[in-house]
Scaffold this motif. Structure first.
Motif, PDB file in Angstrom:
ATOM      1  N   PRO A   1       0.802  -1.235   0.000  1.00 12.74           N
ATOM      2  CA  PRO A   1       0.000   0.000   0.000  1.00 12.74           C
ATOM      3  C   PRO A   1       0.833   1.284   0.000  1.00 12.74           C
ATOM      4  CG  PRO A   1      -0.050  -1.041   2.176  1.00 12.74           C
ATOM      5  CD  PRO A   1       0.756  -1.947   1.297  1.00 12.74           C
ATOM      6  N   GLY A   2       2.155   1.189  -0.002  1.00 15.82           N
ATOM      7  CA  GLY A   2       2.995   2.393  -0.130  1.00 15.82           C
ATOM      8  C   GLY A   2       3.271   3.103   1.193  1.00 15.82           C
ATOM      9  N   THR A   3       3.048   2.403   2.299  1.00 12.51           N
ATOM     10  CA  THR A   3       3.186   3.005   3.633  1.00 12.51           C
ATOM     11  C   THR A   3       4.518   3.751   3.830  1.00 12.51           C
ATOM     12  OG1 THR A   3       2.109   0.935   4.285  1.00 12.51           O
ATOM     13  CG2 THR A   3       2.759   2.439   6.078  1.00 12.51           C
ATOM     14  N   CYS A   4       5.617   3.163   3.381  1.00 17.47           N
ATOM     15  CA  CYS A   4       6.938   3.762   3.660  1.00 17.47           C
ATOM     16  C   CYS A   4       7.510   4.531   2.465  1.00 17.47           C
ATOM     17  CB  CYS A   4       7.931   2.661   4.070  1.00 17.47           C
ATOM     18  SG  CYS A   4       7.453   1.769   5.565  1.00 17.47           S
ATOM     19  N   ALA A   5       6.699   4.697   1.416  1.00 16.72           N
ATOM     20  CA  ALA A   5       7.226   5.283   0.171  1.00 16.72           C
ATOM     21  C   ALA A   5       7.744   6.700   0.352  1.00 16.72           C
ATOM     22  CB  ALA A   5       6.153   5.250  -0.920  1.00 16.72           C
ATOM     23  N   ALA A   6       7.139   7.437   1.286  1.00 15.46           N
ATOM     24  CA  ALA A   6       7.568   8.830   1.468  1.00 15.46           C
ATOM     25  C   ALA A   6       8.580   8.952   2.612  1.00 15.46           C
ATOM     26  CB  ALA A   6       6.344   9.704   1.727  1.00 15.46           C
ATOM     27  N   GLY A   7       9.062   7.852   3.129  1.00 12.26           N
ATOM     28  CA  GLY A   7      10.048   7.877   4.218  1.00 12.26           C
ATOM     29  C   GLY A   7       9.555   7.087   5.419  1.00 12.26           C
ATOM     30  N   LEU A   8      10.485   6.628   6.224  1.00 13.89           N
ATOM     31  CA  LEU A   8      10.115   5.851   7.415  1.00 13.89           C
ATOM     32  C   LEU A   8       9.567   6.786   8.478  1.00 13.89           C
ATOM     33  CD1 LEU A   8      13.259   3.525   7.741  1.00 13.89           C
ATOM     34  CD2 LEU A   8      11.040   2.974   6.748  1.00 13.89           C
ATOM     35  N   SER A   9       8.505   6.389   9.163  1.00 16.81           N
ATOM     36  CA  SER A   9       8.038   7.257  10.244  1.00 16.81           C
ATOM     37  C   SER A   9       8.976   7.115  11.441  1.00 16.81           C
ATOM     38  CB  SER A   9       6.582   6.979  10.632  1.00 16.81           C
ATOM     39  OG  SER A   9       6.149   5.765  10.151  1.00 16.81           O
ATOM     40  N   ASP A  10       8.904   8.097  12.330  1.00 16.45           N
ATOM     41  CA  ASP A  10       9.832   8.160  13.470  1.00 16.45           C
ATOM     42  C   ASP A  10       9.848   6.854  14.250  1.00 16.45           C
ATOM     43  OD1 ASP A  10      10.533  10.616  12.799  1.00 16.45           O
ATOM     44  OD2 ASP A  10       9.324  11.671  14.316  1.00 16.45           O
ATOM     45  N   GLY A  11      11.022   6.443  14.605  1.00 17.71           N
ATOM     46  CA  GLY A  11      11.155   5.265  15.451  1.00 17.71           C
ATOM     47  C   GLY A  11      11.049   3.948  14.702  1.00 17.71           C
ATOM     48  N   ARG A  12      10.814   3.989  13.385  1.00 19.54           N
ATOM     49  CA  ARG A  12      10.680   2.755  12.614  1.00 19.54           C
ATOM     50  C   ARG A  12      12.017   2.422  11.954  1.00 19.54           C
ATOM     51  NH1 ARG A  12       6.572  -0.587  12.382  1.00 19.54           N
ATOM     52  NH2 ARG A  12       6.012  -0.419  10.199  1.00 19.54           N
ATOM     53  N   ALA A  13      12.401   1.147  11.989  1.00 18.94           N
ATOM     54  CA  ALA A  13      13.682   0.755  11.381  1.00 18.94           C
ATOM     55  C   ALA A  13      13.433   0.043  10.054  1.00 18.94           C
ATOM     56  CB  ALA A  13      14.435  -0.170  12.336  1.00 18.94           C
ATOM     57  N   SER A  14      14.375   0.216   9.142  1.00 13.98           N
ATOM     58  CA  SER A  14      14.260  -0.423   7.828  1.00 13.98           C
ATOM     59  C   SER A  14      14.398  -1.941   7.955  1.00 13.98           C
ATOM     60  CB  SER A  14      15.380   0.130   6.934  1.00 13.98           C
ATOM     61  OG  SER A  14      15.541  -0.704   5.821  1.00 13.98           O
ATOM     62  N   ARG A  15      13.507  -2.656   7.286  1.00 13.33           N
ATOM     63  CA  ARG A  15      13.598  -4.118   7.248  1.00 13.33           C
ATOM     64  C   ARG A  15      13.976  -4.589   5.850  1.00 13.33           C
ATOM     65  NH1 ARG A  15      10.757  -7.325  10.577  1.00 13.33           N
ATOM     66  NH2 ARG A  15       9.909  -8.489   8.830  1.00 13.33           N
ATOM     67  N   SER A  16      13.337  -3.993   4.845  1.00 14.28           N
ATOM     68  CA  SER A  16      13.577  -4.436   3.468  1.00 14.28           C
ATOM     69  C   SER A  16      13.731  -3.198   2.583  1.00 14.28           C
ATOM     70  CB  SER A  16      12.394  -5.283   2.999  1.00 14.28           C
ATOM     71  OG  SER A  16      11.202  -4.531   3.087  1.00 14.28           O
ATOM     72  N   TRP A  17      14.067  -3.424   1.310  1.00 17.70           N
ATOM     73  CA  TRP A  17      14.138  -2.324   0.341  1.00 17.70           C
ATOM     74  C   TRP A  17      13.175  -2.626  -0.784  1.00 17.70           C
ATOM     75  CZ3 TRP A  17      17.010   2.272   0.096  1.00 17.70           C
ATOM     76  CH2 TRP A  17      17.836   2.493   1.223  1.00 17.70           C
ATOM     77  N   ARG A  18      12.432  -1.605  -1.183  1.00 15.37           N
ATOM     78  CA  ARG A  18      11.428  -1.784  -2.236  1.00 15.37           C
ATOM     79  C   ARG A  18      11.705  -0.906  -3.448  1.00 15.37           C
ATOM     80  NH1 ARG A  18       6.696  -4.447  -0.779  1.00 15.37           N
ATOM     81  NH2 ARG A  18       6.676  -4.940   1.442  1.00 15.37           N
ATOM     82  N   MET A  19      11.269  -1.402  -4.608  1.00  9.70           N
ATOM     83  CA  MET A  19      11.367  -0.685  -5.878  1.00  9.70           C
ATOM     84  C   MET A  19      10.118   0.170  -6.045  1.00  9.70           C
ATOM     85  SD  MET A  19      13.130  -0.605  -8.772  1.00  9.70           S
ATOM     86  CE  MET A  19      12.792   0.246 -10.311  1.00  9.70           C
ATOM     87  N   ARG A  20      10.285   1.429  -6.431  1.00 11.18           N
ATOM     88  CA  ARG A  20       9.133   2.299  -6.692  1.00 11.18           C
ATOM     89  C   ARG A  20       8.555   1.989  -8.074  1.00 11.18           C
ATOM     90  NH1 ARG A  20       9.421   6.487  -3.100  1.00 11.18           N
ATOM     91  NH2 ARG A  20      11.515   6.947  -2.347  1.00 11.18           N
ATOM     92  N   VAL A  21       7.250   1.843  -8.170  1.00 15.60           N
ATOM     93  CA  VAL A  21       6.660   1.529  -9.477  1.00 15.60           C
ATOM     94  C   VAL A  21       5.573   2.519  -9.906  1.00 15.60           C
ATOM     95  CG1 VAL A  21       7.213  -0.930  -9.370  1.00 15.60           C
ATOM     96  CG2 VAL A  21       5.018  -0.130  -8.481  1.00 15.60           C
ATOM     97  N   ALA A  22       5.489   3.682  -9.221  1.00 10.02           N
ATOM     98  CA  ALA A  22       4.433   4.645  -9.585  1.00 10.02           C
ATOM     99  C   ALA A  22       4.510   4.954 -11.078  1.00 10.02           C
ATOM    100  CB  ALA A  22       4.600   5.920  -8.772  1.00 10.02           C
ATOM    101  N   GLY A  23       3.380   4.836 -11.750  1.00 11.56           N
ATOM    102  CA  GLY A  23       3.303   5.200 -13.169  1.00 11.56           C
ATOM    103  C   GLY A  23       3.902   4.174 -14.125  1.00 11.56           C
ATOM    104  N   GLU A  24       4.331   3.025 -13.625  1.00  5.23           N
ATOM    105  CA  GLU A  24       4.963   2.026 -14.515  1.00  5.23           C
ATOM    106  C   GLU A  24       3.900   1.102 -15.115  1.00  5.23           C
ATOM    107  OE1 GLU A  24       8.221   1.525 -15.281  1.00  5.23           O
ATOM    108  OE2 GLU A  24       9.341   2.511 -13.665  1.00  5.23           O
ATOM    109  N   ARG A  25       3.653   1.242 -16.401  1.00  4.70           N
ATOM    110  CA  ARG A  25       2.851   0.237 -17.111  1.00  4.70           C
ATOM    111  C   ARG A  25       3.776  -0.430 -18.108  1.00  4.70           C
ATOM    112  NH1 ARG A  25      -1.620  -2.142 -18.620  1.00  4.70           N
ATOM    113  NH2 ARG A  25      -3.083  -1.057 -17.291  1.00  4.70           N
ATOM    114  N   ILE A  26       3.836  -1.765 -18.057  1.00  8.50           N
ATOM    115  CA  ILE A  26       4.748  -2.501 -18.938  1.00  8.50           C
ATOM    116  C   ILE A  26       3.913  -3.358 -19.879  1.00  8.50           C
ATOM    117  CG2 ILE A  26       6.623  -4.212 -19.027  1.00  8.50           C
ATOM    118  CD1 ILE A  26       7.610  -1.835 -17.479  1.00  8.50           C
ATOM    119  N   THR A  27       4.206  -3.258 -21.160  1.00  3.67           N
ATOM    120  CA  THR A  27       3.538  -4.084 -22.172  1.00  3.67           C
ATOM    121  C   THR A  27       4.616  -4.769 -23.000  1.00  3.67           C
ATOM    122  OG1 THR A  27       1.717  -2.509 -22.253  1.00  3.67           O
ATOM    123  CG2 THR A  27       1.882  -4.042 -24.096  1.00  3.67           C
TER     124      THR A  27
END
Ligand code: GLU
Length: 299
Positions: free
Chosen positions: A122-148
């Motif tokens: 759902p994109g929860t961390c897309a704009a940055g981690l909220s305070d006190g939250r630690a990074s667990r994984s890394w994600r690829m941004r796909v906004a606007g990506e349509r692949i055919t």
């Protein structure tokens, strides 16, 4: 040495022995490579450390030999290549195309389910981690990506990555790199020109094309073969108790696989494995492969 016009590969995960489904992928990719005077490489996709076992790696390699496959070069193993995946992730970080994510599985368990059964992030961390939250994984941004793209068996495939998949994981919370990243880095490293594999990976292909684009590596052609399923529509795999194939009856097993791939006029009686392969290579055409994603088997 000049780059061949065609280079294909078989990339099994050593999470179980070879079975009918993986023999279909191996044989289809091999026939297509050989019929096009190409090279065919084997890569052991043991990137998913916790699920892979060296004994399955060994069993798969022995079975490939027993079925008469001949591969070019040495076998690449993903477990040897974390630095290559790290370098790819770093290059995506430099372009701000990835971000750290703090979400646990449980935290995204309410979001919609994608076709492959995973939750759409759902994109929860897309704009940055909220305070006190630690990074667990890394994600690829796909906004606007349509692949055919046009698959050589399944035809035109189009996916809106943002809606249908969501930002996807490249480095997992357990520290292992994700298959989606590893497969793209390795296909590029091995100079693969055409990927022939099971249609269970069709929905992953747009993610891989998106990564090829952003990593600036060559695009590959794709041909997704039908996948054998049981009466319930589930892929024949270790989980559904597909029987392991050990290569003791190579001609009979290969005849079944060739028939599944649409080659029904081969002669399997009193034939050596080599002769059967030669017949099949002469007859092979992607046009004969049934243009469906799944074919039920009477197991
Ligand atoms: N390792 C994957 C599997 O066994 C296949 C990857 C691929 O062919 O791209 O399902």
């Amino acid at each position: 040495m000049s780059t061949p016009i065609y280079r294909g590969r078989f990339a099994p995960s050593p999470t179980g022995p070879l079975h009918f489904g993986s023999l279909v992928a191996a044989a289809g990719s091999y026939l297509d490579a050989r019929a096009n005077d190409g090279e065919w490489l084997v890569r052991m996709e043991d990137v998913d450390g916790p699920r892979c076992r060296p004994e399955y790696d060994k069993a798969i390699m022995l079975a490939l030999e027993a079925y008469g496959f001949m591969w070019n070069g040495t076998v690449m193993r993903q477990s040897d290549r974390p630095e290559a995946y790290r370098a790819a992730l770093d290059s995506l970080k430099n372009k701000d195309l990835v971000y750290p994510c703090a979400c646990t599985r449980k935290e995204i368990s309410d979001s919609a389910i994608a076709k492959d059964g995973a939750h759409i992030y759902p994109g929860t961390c897309a704009a940055g981690l909220s305070d006190g939250r630690a990074s667990r994984s890394w994600r690829m941004r796909v906004a606007g990506e349509r692949i055919t793209f046009t698959d050589l068996v399944q035809g035109v495939v189009s996916q809106d990555l943002e809606k249908e998949i969501g930002d996807f994981v490249l480095l997992r919370a357990d520290g292992f790199f994700a298959y989606q990243l590893a497969v793209v880095v390795d296909d590029a490293e091995q100079g693969i020109t055409r990927i022939v594999r099971g249609a269970d990976l069709l929905d992953s292909t747009p993610r891989q094309i998106c990564l090829q684009h952003h990593l600036g590596v060559a695009f590959t052609e794709y041909a997704h073969l039908p996948v054998a399923v049981n009466a319930a529509g589930e892929k024949l795999s270790k989980q559904t108790l597909a029987k392991p194939l050990d290569g003791k009856n190579p001609v009979a097993d290969l005849m079944a696989v060739f028939g599944f791939l649409g080659m029904t006029s081969l002669k399997g009686n009193d034939t050596s494995v080599d002769d059967l392969w030669n017949q099949a290579i002469r007859l092979w055409s992607l046009d004969k492969v049934p243009k469906v994603r799944t074919i039920p088997q009477g197991t």
